[in-house]
Write a protein that holds these residues in place. Structure first.
Motif, PDB file in Angstrom:
ATOM      1  N   ASP A  45       0.921  -1.218  -0.055  1.00 64.15           N
ATOM      2  CA  ASP A  45       0.130  -0.044  -0.012  1.00 64.15           C
ATOM      3  C   ASP A  45       0.963   1.155   0.083  1.00 64.15           C
ATOM      4  N   PHE A  46       1.433   1.780  -1.203  1.00 65.35           N
ATOM      5  CA  PHE A  46       2.368   2.731  -1.169  1.00 65.35           C
ATOM      6  C   PHE A  46       1.869   4.221  -1.246  1.00 65.35           C
ATOM      7  N   ARG A  47       1.915   4.563   0.002  1.00 70.84           N
ATOM      8  CA  ARG A  47       1.445   5.805   0.097  1.00 70.84           C
ATOM      9  C   ARG A  47       1.829   6.281   1.718  1.00 70.84           C
ATOM     10  N   VAL A  48       1.837   7.561   1.994  1.00 68.60           N
ATOM     11  CA  VAL A  48       2.455   8.013   3.247  1.00 68.60           C
ATOM     12  C   VAL A  48       1.299   7.256   4.323  1.00 68.60           C
ATOM     13  N   GLY A  49       1.980   6.584   5.111  1.00 70.76           N
ATOM     14  CA  GLY A  49       1.092   5.831   6.028  1.00 70.76           C
ATOM     15  C   GLY A  49       0.889   4.234   5.767  1.00 70.76           C
ATOM     16  N   GLY A  50       0.874   4.110   4.552  1.00 68.77           N
ATOM     17  CA  GLY A  50       0.834   2.916   3.968  1.00 68.77           C
ATOM     18  C   GLY A  50       1.707   1.752   4.426  1.00 68.77           C
ATOM     19  N   ARG A  51       1.395   0.464   4.536  1.00 73.13           N
ATOM     20  CA  ARG A  51       2.170  -0.499   4.870  1.00 73.13           C
ATOM     21  C   ARG A  51       2.697  -1.380   3.452  1.00 73.13           C
ATOM     22  N   GLU A  52       3.675  -2.040   3.891  1.00 71.84           N
ATOM     23  CA  GLU A  52       4.145  -3.141   2.889  1.00 71.84           C
ATOM     24  C   GLU A  52       4.675  -4.420   3.864  1.00 71.84           C
ATOM     25  N   ILE A  53       4.096  -5.543   3.536  1.00 71.03           N
ATOM     26  CA  ILE A  53       4.345  -6.639   4.172  1.00 71.03           C
ATOM     27  C   ILE A  53       4.657  -7.850   3.191  1.00 71.03           C
ATOM     28  N   THR A  54       6.129  -8.231   3.620  1.00 71.93           N
ATOM     29  CA  THR A  54       6.685  -9.293   2.788  1.00 71.93           C
ATOM     30  C   THR A  54       7.138 -10.537   3.728  1.00 71.93           C
ATOM     31  N   THR A  55       6.713 -11.765   3.301  1.00 70.03           N
ATOM     32  CA  THR A  55       7.139 -12.960   4.067  1.00 70.03           C
ATOM     33  C   THR A  55       7.682 -14.022   3.178  1.00 70.03           C
ATOM     34  N   GLY A  56       8.644 -14.729   3.903  1.00 69.58           N
ATOM     35  CA  GLY A  56       9.296 -15.748   2.949  1.00 69.58           C
ATOM     36  C   GLY A  56       9.965 -16.593   4.016  1.00 69.58           C
ATOM     37  N   PRO A  57      10.349 -17.731   3.203  1.00 67.99           N
ATOM     38  CA  PRO A  57      11.097 -18.558   3.951  1.00 67.99           C
ATOM     39  C   PRO A  57      12.502 -18.362   4.248  1.00 67.99           C
ATOM     40  N   HIS A  58      12.803 -18.478   5.538  1.00 70.93           N
ATOM     41  CA  HIS A  58      14.384 -18.382   5.852  1.00 70.93           C
ATOM     42  C   HIS A  58      15.095 -19.747   5.419  1.00 70.93           C
ATOM     43  N   TYR A  81      11.190   4.988   4.754  1.00 66.39           N
ATOM     44  CA  TYR A  81      10.167   3.985   5.405  1.00 66.39           C
ATOM     45  C   TYR A  81      10.897   3.344   6.570  1.00 66.39           C
ATOM     46  N   ALA A  82       9.951   2.888   7.656  1.00 67.15           N
ATOM     47  CA  ALA A  82      10.404   2.395   8.735  1.00 67.15           C
ATOM     48  C   ALA A  82       9.942   0.663   8.759  1.00 67.15           C
ATOM     49  N   THR A  83      10.937  -0.145   9.084  1.00 68.96           N
ATOM     50  CA  THR A  83      10.641  -1.505   9.054  1.00 68.96           C
ATOM     51  C   THR A  83      11.097  -2.263  10.147  1.00 68.96           C
ATOM     52  N   SER A  84      10.277  -3.295  10.626  1.00 68.13           N
ATOM     53  CA  SER A  84      10.668  -4.374  11.572  1.00 68.13           C
ATOM     54  C   SER A  84      10.597  -5.687  11.001  1.00 68.13           C
TER      55      SER A  84
END
Length: 146
Positions: A45-58, A81-84
């Motif tokens: 969701d590419f906008r200010v306040g929007g989120r990007e979530i990426t998952t994948g196998p380690h 952007y800030a990421t955890s």
């Protein structure tokens, strides 16, 4: 319990306009093409306040989750952007990333600056820098294929 702080800067020059580089970050389908890993999922969701979530196998079978929030976007110029990053719900890193796009000759100079907090040895700064460099290289391949 350990905490490491690290900052790194990566630069790439792409032979396309800043508008094309920016679009490769902003369009969900385009970004999924160069940013995600095999077997992973991606939402953007590419906008200010929007989120990007990426998952994948380690590599060891655990699940990686990168959850980013867009703090600042200036079309064709800047993305912040800030990421955890967590592995199986264990927080590994928290970072702030700035991407700058500047016209250069017939292309674009991309400068990425990341400031990270690395927790309890879950990830090392050198690993993050190497991985980020790999996906910037994948972006370059995607841009040259269009």
């Amino acid at each position: 319990m350990t905490v490491k702080h690290a900052t790194f800067t990566l630069e790439r020059v792409y032979p396309v306009s800043p508008e094309r580089v920016f679009a490769a970050w902003a369009d969900p389908a385009a970004k999924a093409g160069w940013f995600t890993v095999s077997g992973g999922e991606h939402s953007l969701d590419f906008r200010v306040g929007g989120r990007e979530i990426t998952t994948g196998p380690h590599g060891d079978g655990r699940k990686l989750i990168a959850d980013s929030r867009y703090e600042d976007i200036v079309d064709n110029e800047r993305i912040v952007y800030a990421t955890s990053l967590s592995t199986d719900d264990v927080l590994a890193t928290v970072s702030l990333t700035t991407v700058l796009l500047e016209p250069e000759a017939d292309g674009t100079r991309l400068t990425l600056i990341e400031q990270g907090t690395f927790l309890d040895g879950q990830e090392e700064p050198a690993w993050r820098e190497q991985g980020t460099g790999c996906w910037l290289d994948a972006l370059g391949k995607a841009l040259s294929a269009v």
